[in-house]
Write an enzyme that holds these catalytic residues in place. Structure first.
Site, PDB file in Angstrom:
ATOM      1  N   SER A  50       0.822  -1.202   0.000  1.00 37.81           N
ATOM      2  CA  SER A  50       0.000   0.000   0.000  1.00 37.81           C
ATOM      3  C   SER A  50       0.865   1.266   0.000  1.00 37.81           C
ATOM      4  O   SER A  50       1.729   1.433  -0.844  1.00 37.81           O
ATOM      5  CB  SER A  50      -0.960  -0.053   1.191  1.00 37.81           C
ATOM      6  OG  SER A  50      -1.968   0.923   1.082  1.00 37.81           O
TER       7      SER A  50
ATOM      8  N   ASP B 220      -6.072  -4.557  -2.093  1.00 35.67           N
ATOM      9  CA  ASP B 220      -5.113  -4.140  -1.067  1.00 35.67           C
ATOM     10  C   ASP B 220      -4.154  -5.251  -0.616  1.00 35.67           C
ATOM     11  O   ASP B 220      -4.583  -6.310  -0.165  1.00 35.67           O
ATOM     12  CB  ASP B 220      -5.921  -3.639   0.134  1.00 35.67           C
ATOM     13  CG  ASP B 220      -5.075  -3.060   1.246  1.00 35.67           C
ATOM     14  OD1 ASP B 220      -3.866  -2.888   1.052  1.00 35.67           O
ATOM     15  OD2 ASP B 220      -5.645  -2.764   2.308  1.00 35.67           O
TER      16      ASP B 220
END
Length: 292
Positions: A48, A178
């Site tokens: 991320s 993610d």
């Protein structure tokens, strides 16, 4: 965790940078500490926001330049709105190809292309001077994906595609979300590649008390943070990195990017902490940090 390396152990350093949304801006202090020490990582792994920050360092950008670009990008509402406007589809056909209207989900690839420093936008992972491993989650295969080749922007977008905020990313025949879902702090991806593994955990967690119920969005994001912290704790018990940094960042929310200067000011001690711990382990002189 600051003991010196045993004699003969190769003094190469791998850097693992975890997720955390706006909290991950504190990774800038770690990048600057590496520059202060005159140290270049042998490899970087990120999830991320950690992958995004790691990409700047892996590309050869100086940490000070990454910091300056970040602060300029989030200097105020006008700058942010300008970049958001630049990330819009260029035509109605592109808008339809982009998936049309999806409530609460942004296109992470377009957004990153608007916010990243221009030299990074068209790069491939293969072209980076420092190897970078970007973690994402294959939604349908239900497994972690470690991306080390191909277009950089789509890899970073996939890694940052928090479901509550961004739509999934299609890449290499897979639907990716993610990276923190499976590997929020990917220091294990550096094992065997470096003499020293440094990990920076900026995940944090929800703060508050029982007198206040979280909003639906806060509950979704906070639940994700709790899950990720559980994964990190399990990994730390099994095979921890050589050095772990965990500055207090929980009071900041994941979308507090407009508070970049406040976040960096409050987490400034991390820069010296990294220099002391890593400099001692590698037996390197520690110089005072220049004024940021």
């Amino acid at each position: 965790m600051s003991a010196r390396l045993p004699a003969g152990r190769e003094q190469t350093v791998g850097l693992a940078l975890g997720g955390g949304g706006a909290r991950g801006l504190a990774h800038l202090h770690v990048l600057q500490a590496f520059d202060d020490l005159g140290l270049r990582p042998a490899a970087i792994a990120g999830s991320s926001i950690g992958a995004i920050m790691g990409a700047g360092l892996a590309s050869g950008m100086a940490a000070a330049a990454i910091r300056e670009w970040t602060l300029d990008a989030f200097a105020g509402p006008r700058q942010v709105m300008g970049r958001l406007w630049a990330s819009r589809p260029a035509s109605f056909a592109a808008f339809r190809a982009d998936g049309g209207v999806r409530l609460g989900q942004l296109n992470a690839e377009r957004l990153l292309a608007a916010f990243l420093p221009p030299p990074l936008v068209d790069l491939d992972l293969d072209a980076l001077p420092v190897p970078l491993v970007v973690t994402a989650t294959d939604f349908y295969a239900r497994q972690e994906v470690a991306i080390e080749t191909g277009p950089l922007v789509s890899a970073l977008a996939a890694s940052a595609a928090l479901p509550a905020v961004f739509r999934p990313v299609r890449r290499d025949g897979a639907v990716l979300i993610d990276g923190g879902i499976y590997n929020p702090l990917p220091f294990d991806r550096l094992k065997g590649r470096c003499g020293v593994t440094v990990a920076v955990d900026l995940n944090g967690g929800p703060e508050g008390g029982p007198d206040r119920l979280p909003t639906p969005f806060e509950a979704a994001v906070g639940g994700s943070q709790l899950m990720q912290q559980s994964i990190i704790e399990t990994k730390l018990k099994a095979d921890p990195p050589d050095i772990l940094f965990r500055p207090p960042v929980s009071r900041w929310r994941v979308l507090d990017f407009m508070k970049a200067r406040e976040i960096l000011a409050e987490t400034e001690p991390l820069r010296e902490e990294v220099k002391r711990s890593l400099g001692d382990m590698l037996d390197r002189p520690v110089r005072a940090s220049p004024m940021a």
